[in-house]
Design an enzyme around this catalytic site. Structure first.
Site, PDB file in Angstrom:
ATOM      1  N   LYS A 103      34.959  75.592 -54.422  1.00 61.70           N
ATOM      2  CA  LYS A 103      36.353  75.984 -54.035  1.00 61.70           C
ATOM      3  C   LYS A 103      36.895  74.841 -53.145  1.00 61.70           C
ATOM      4  CE  LYS A 103      36.845  79.301 -56.793  1.00 61.70           C
ATOM      5  NZ  LYS A 103      35.584  79.203 -57.601  1.00 61.70           N
TER       6      LYS A 103
HETATM    7  C1  LIG Z   1      39.657  82.918 -60.504  1.00 62.21           C
HETATM    8  C2  LIG Z   1      38.341  83.160 -59.954  1.00 62.21           C
HETATM    9  N1  LIG Z   1      38.119  84.557 -59.723  1.00 62.21           N
HETATM   10  C3  LIG Z   1      36.857  84.856 -59.051  1.00 62.21           C
HETATM   11  C4  LIG Z   1      35.896  83.797 -58.751  1.00 62.21           C
HETATM   12  C5  LIG Z   1      34.633  84.390 -58.319  1.00 62.21           C
HETATM   13  O1  LIG Z   1      34.384  84.051 -56.908  1.00 62.21           O
HETATM   14  P1  LIG Z   1      33.108  84.026 -56.332  1.00 62.21           P
HETATM   15  O2  LIG Z   1      32.225  83.047 -56.893  1.00 62.21           O
HETATM   16  O3  LIG Z   1      33.234  83.905 -54.765  1.00 62.21           O
HETATM   17  O4  LIG Z   1      32.506  85.348 -56.515  1.00 62.21           O
HETATM   18  C6  LIG Z   1      36.226  82.539 -59.134  1.00 62.21           C
HETATM   19  C7  LIG Z   1      35.082  81.527 -58.964  1.00 62.21           C
HETATM   20  O5  LIG Z   1      34.173  81.555 -58.579  1.00 62.21           O
HETATM   21  C8  LIG Z   1      37.181  82.211 -59.687  1.00 62.21           C
HETATM   22  O6  LIG Z   1      37.745  81.000 -60.106  1.00 62.21           O
END
Ligand SMILES: Cc1ncc(COP(=O)(O)O)c(C=O)c1O
Length: 267
Positions: A69
């Site tokens: 990110k």
């Molecule tokens: C749109 C979106 N939602 C949720 C997530 C999940 O986030 P995390 O990996 O921090 O759980 C991601 C990417 O990892 C994403 O791109």
């Protein structure tokens, strides 16, 4: 859904590739039915929609600090809301639903979803460079677009007029006879990592039994984009030399595709 007596408990709007969804339209529609909106702003931290930060339009906004990110704490994320009771409940559920008792009392199922103090510290320090990161990603997008945007059949994701995207990932669609898989494969042969656009959720086997409503009259827009779209390397630490290498491989590939299309058309 209302006619069938099955309004959703919540609507999760996902801001893909750094671009905000049309939150005004989504929120006003959901307000009319009393359905809360959760804004998945994992990819859109630093994006602005109608003058306000992305992730602050729904009842809750979620952000991800996963490794890929725009800022990262290696893992974890953040929930934002001005619903204090809702945040308190989320904090409770994220801390194993532990009730205030010395003997660890539980009446509900909770999760171990806390971000540690150390990781939170790393995240706070990185917030200071968020604007720089957004500028860097936008510059990467502009450089790709300037180099490749004029090629027939190549279309970079337009920017929503009332917003400023963080351009987390540079994405484009191909209408030049190339498919995303061959393009991604060709880049992989040069040790360059690219991806097709995200596979629409309703086409994932897990969600096959779930209801899916397509855009009226025009078929499924997300399925169409999935067939034609790719994401390019867009990391904030991508050097201009590395980006030039991506551009050279793609320019060669696109020009070959253009020539093939042209010769096919005169046959
Ligand atoms: C749109 C979106 N939602 C949720 C997530 C999940 O986030 P995390 O990996 O921090 O759980 C991601 C990417 O990892 C994403 O791109």
């Amino acid at each position: 859904a209302k006619r069938n007596g099955k309004l959703p408990k919540a609507v999760i709007a996902v801001n893909l590739y750094g671009q905000s969804a049309k939150m005004d339209e989504i929120v006003s529609l959901c307000d009319a039915y009393g359905v809360p909106v959760i804004e998945d702003a994992a990819e859109s931290l630093g994006t602005v929609y109608k003058g306000k930060q992305s992730g602050t339009f729904g009842r809750f906004g979620i952000f991800s600090f996963n490794g890929n990110k725009i800022i990262t704490t290696s893992g974890g994320g953040m929930l934002v809301s001005d619903d204090e009771a809702g945040i308190e409940k989320a904090r409770f559920l994220a801390s194993q639903a532990r009730e205030p008792a010395v003997h660890y009392q539980h009446s509900e199922i909770g999760h171990n979803y806390r971000l540690s103090n150390i990781l939170a510290g790393v995240g706070i320090a990185q917030l200071e460079v968020l604007d720089e990161r957004v500028e860097k990603r936008r510059a990467i997008f502009t450089r790709y677009k300037n180099a490749l945007g004029h090629i027939d059949g190549v279309r970079f994701m337009p920017e929503y007029a009332a917003g400023v995207s963080n351009r987390w990932l540079t994405t484009l669609t191909l209408d030049n006879g190339l498919n995303p898989y061959d393009t991604v494969q060709r880049l992989a042969e040069e040790n360059i990592e690219a991806r097709p656009l995200w596979k629409p959720l309703h086409t994932q086997p897990l969600f096959a039994p779930s209801l899916f409503y397509s855009h009226e009259g025009n078929g499924s827009i997300c399925e169409d984009l999935f067939k034609r779209g790719i994401c390019l390397p867009s990391g904030s630490n991508l050097t201009e030399e590395e980006q030039d290498r991506v551009i050279d491989v793609l320019a060669h590939l696109f020009q070959t595709a253009e020539v093939k299309k042209w010769t096919a058309s005169i046959r």
